[in-house]
Design a protein around this motif. Structure first.
Motif, PDB file in Angstrom:
ATOM      1  N   THR A 136       0.826  -1.206   0.000  1.00 45.67           N
ATOM      2  CA  THR A 136       0.000   0.000   0.000  1.00 45.67           C
ATOM      3  C   THR A 136       0.858   1.252   0.000  1.00 45.67           C
ATOM      4  OG1 THR A 136      -1.802  -1.137   1.140  1.00 45.67           O
ATOM      5  CG2 THR A 136      -1.750   1.255   1.289  1.00 45.67           C
ATOM      6  N   TRP A 137       1.867   1.287   0.858  1.00 46.82           N
ATOM      7  CA  TRP A 137       2.735   2.467   0.938  1.00 46.82           C
ATOM      8  C   TRP A 137       3.484   2.676  -0.382  1.00 46.82           C
ATOM      9  CZ3 TRP A 137       2.782   5.601   5.269  1.00 46.82           C
ATOM     10  CH2 TRP A 137       3.655   6.694   5.198  1.00 46.82           C
ATOM     11  N   LEU A 168      -5.112   4.601   4.363  1.00 51.66           N
ATOM     12  CA  LEU A 168      -3.960   5.448   4.036  1.00 51.66           C
ATOM     13  C   LEU A 168      -4.364   6.551   3.064  1.00 51.66           C
ATOM     14  CD1 LEU A 168      -0.976   6.137   4.228  1.00 51.66           C
ATOM     15  CD2 LEU A 168      -0.516   4.447   2.440  1.00 51.66           C
ATOM     16  N   HIS A 171      -6.075   9.205   4.932  1.00 45.83           N
ATOM     17  CA  HIS A 171      -5.074   9.947   5.713  1.00 45.83           C
ATOM     18  C   HIS A 171      -4.350  10.972   4.843  1.00 45.83           C
ATOM     19  CE1 HIS A 171      -1.779  10.787   8.484  1.00 45.83           C
ATOM     20  NE2 HIS A 171      -0.922  10.429   7.540  1.00 45.83           N
ATOM     21  N   LEU A 270       5.194   2.940   8.111  1.00 44.80           N
ATOM     22  CA  LEU A 270       3.891   2.365   8.438  1.00 44.80           C
ATOM     23  C   LEU A 270       3.628   2.408   9.939  1.00 44.80           C
ATOM     24  CD1 LEU A 270       3.726  -0.777   6.145  1.00 44.80           C
ATOM     25  CD2 LEU A 270       1.958   0.973   6.299  1.00 44.80           C
ATOM     26  N   TRP A 273       2.692   5.902  11.085  1.00 45.89           N
ATOM     27  CA  TRP A 273       1.326   6.231  10.686  1.00 45.89           C
ATOM     28  C   TRP A 273       0.304   5.465  11.520  1.00 45.89           C
ATOM     29  CZ3 TRP A 273      -1.581   2.775   7.104  1.00 45.89           C
ATOM     30  CH2 TRP A 273      -2.869   3.252   6.869  1.00 45.89           C
TER      31      TRP A 273
END
Length: 312
Positions: A136-137, A168, A171, A270, A273
């Motif tokens: 995802t990142w 995410l 965010h 991660l 976050w």
């Protein structure tokens, strides 16, 4: 030690428990971890069935497993590292990345593939994160560069990657559209999804328009139809499909194939976050180590809401 191993490629019938597997030996760049839990990913049953044997052939017997959360048990003396014995860490120990396999009581892992475990998560939750979190990142931040007020389509919003990607993206300030089956609509709404398409009854490419980006974990026709949803100069990142030059030219879209690299840097970002933003991690089902074969089949045959985890 106990370890889940295969001696040939195949289905659940090739998965065995070795109660006396040798303990892996540490080196200058690898530490030994006492595994508390291990997340199950589609890549795990694909390794079992030999999907990657041309690229990285296994030496049998081979211990399965990729993601884990646990405690550092041993590291080589006089090695300069930020880790110490007793540290709670999470990351990857896959044979494909130089580890010894995480479906075991003890696992060898590269220092560059781990980070300090999120404090707000227990080991079961943390073990579900390394691959989906890094994916995802890498997709949203590194490849797409998603920013405030942009619109992103995330396919499979109730899956392992999707549940993290929605959170995410929100965010980062984005507007999120996602595709799910009907029973998962309320679940992804609670995660923050703004526009939800039931892929069992609706065609997302007829409903969604003018999106800046798409994150694809489904492939096939879903990947091809996603180009229609995007703006000119939009970006699509796929975990499964190589860029299609015809579709790129037709729609004026940048396409990227992503091979995830689970690095300490991404895992650490991660953690920051997650610990600061009350990120929800959904583990649908857990299995004991002795039922790993069932866990792999459950991951393969179902569409879990979030993740499946093996407890050790």
């Amino acid at each position: 030690m106990k370890s889940i191993q295969i001696s040939k490629y195949g289905g659940s019938d090739v998965v065995d428990i070795n109660n006396d597997a040798p303990i892996p030996r540490v080196s200058t760049d690898k530490v030994l971890v006492e595994v508390k839990a291990s997340g199950v990913n589609p890549v795990d049953w694909k390794i079992r069935e030999g999907y990657f044997q041309q690229m990285v052939p296994l030496q049998f017997p081979a211990t399965l497993g990729t993601d884990f959360s646990g405690v550092i048990k041993e590291l080589e003396q006089n090695v300069s590292t930020n880790f110490n014995i007793g540290d709670e860490v999470y990351g990857q120990a896959s044979l494909l990345s130089g580890g010894s396999g995480s479906f075991a009581e003890l696992a060898l892992t590269n220092i560059k593939s781990i980070a300090v475990k999120p404090k707000t998560l227990n080991h079961i939750e943390a073990s579900s994160l390394p691959l989906v979190g890094a994916s995802t990142w890498q997709g949203l931040v590194d490849n797409i560069g998603l920013s405030k007020n942009q619109k992103i389509l995330i396919h499979g919003g109730a899956g392992g990657i999707g549940t993290i990607a929605i959170q995410l993206a929100k965010h980062l300030g984005a507007y999120v559209g996602t595709t799910v089956k009907s029973e998962d609509k309320e679940f992804v709404k609670q995660l923050g999804a703004d526009e939800i398409v039931d892929y069992t009854t609706q065609n997302f490419d007829d409903i969604l328009h003018d999106y800046d980006a798409a994150f694809d974990t489904v492939g096939g026709e879903t990947y091809k139809k996603s180009f229609k949803v995007l703006k000119n100069n939009g970006t699509i990142v796929s975990m499964l499909e190589q860029p299609d030059s015809n579709l790129m030219n037709q729609y004026g879209v940048k396409a990227i194939f992503q091979f995830t690299e689970t690095t300490s840097e991404r895992l650490t970002k991660l953690v920051q976050w997650i610990d600061q933003n009350n990120v929800k991690v959904n583990v649908e089902k857990t299995f004991p180590l002795s039922e790993t074969a069932k866990a792999l089949d459950y991951q393969k045959d179902n569409h879990p809401r979030g993740k499946v985890v093996i407890t050790i």
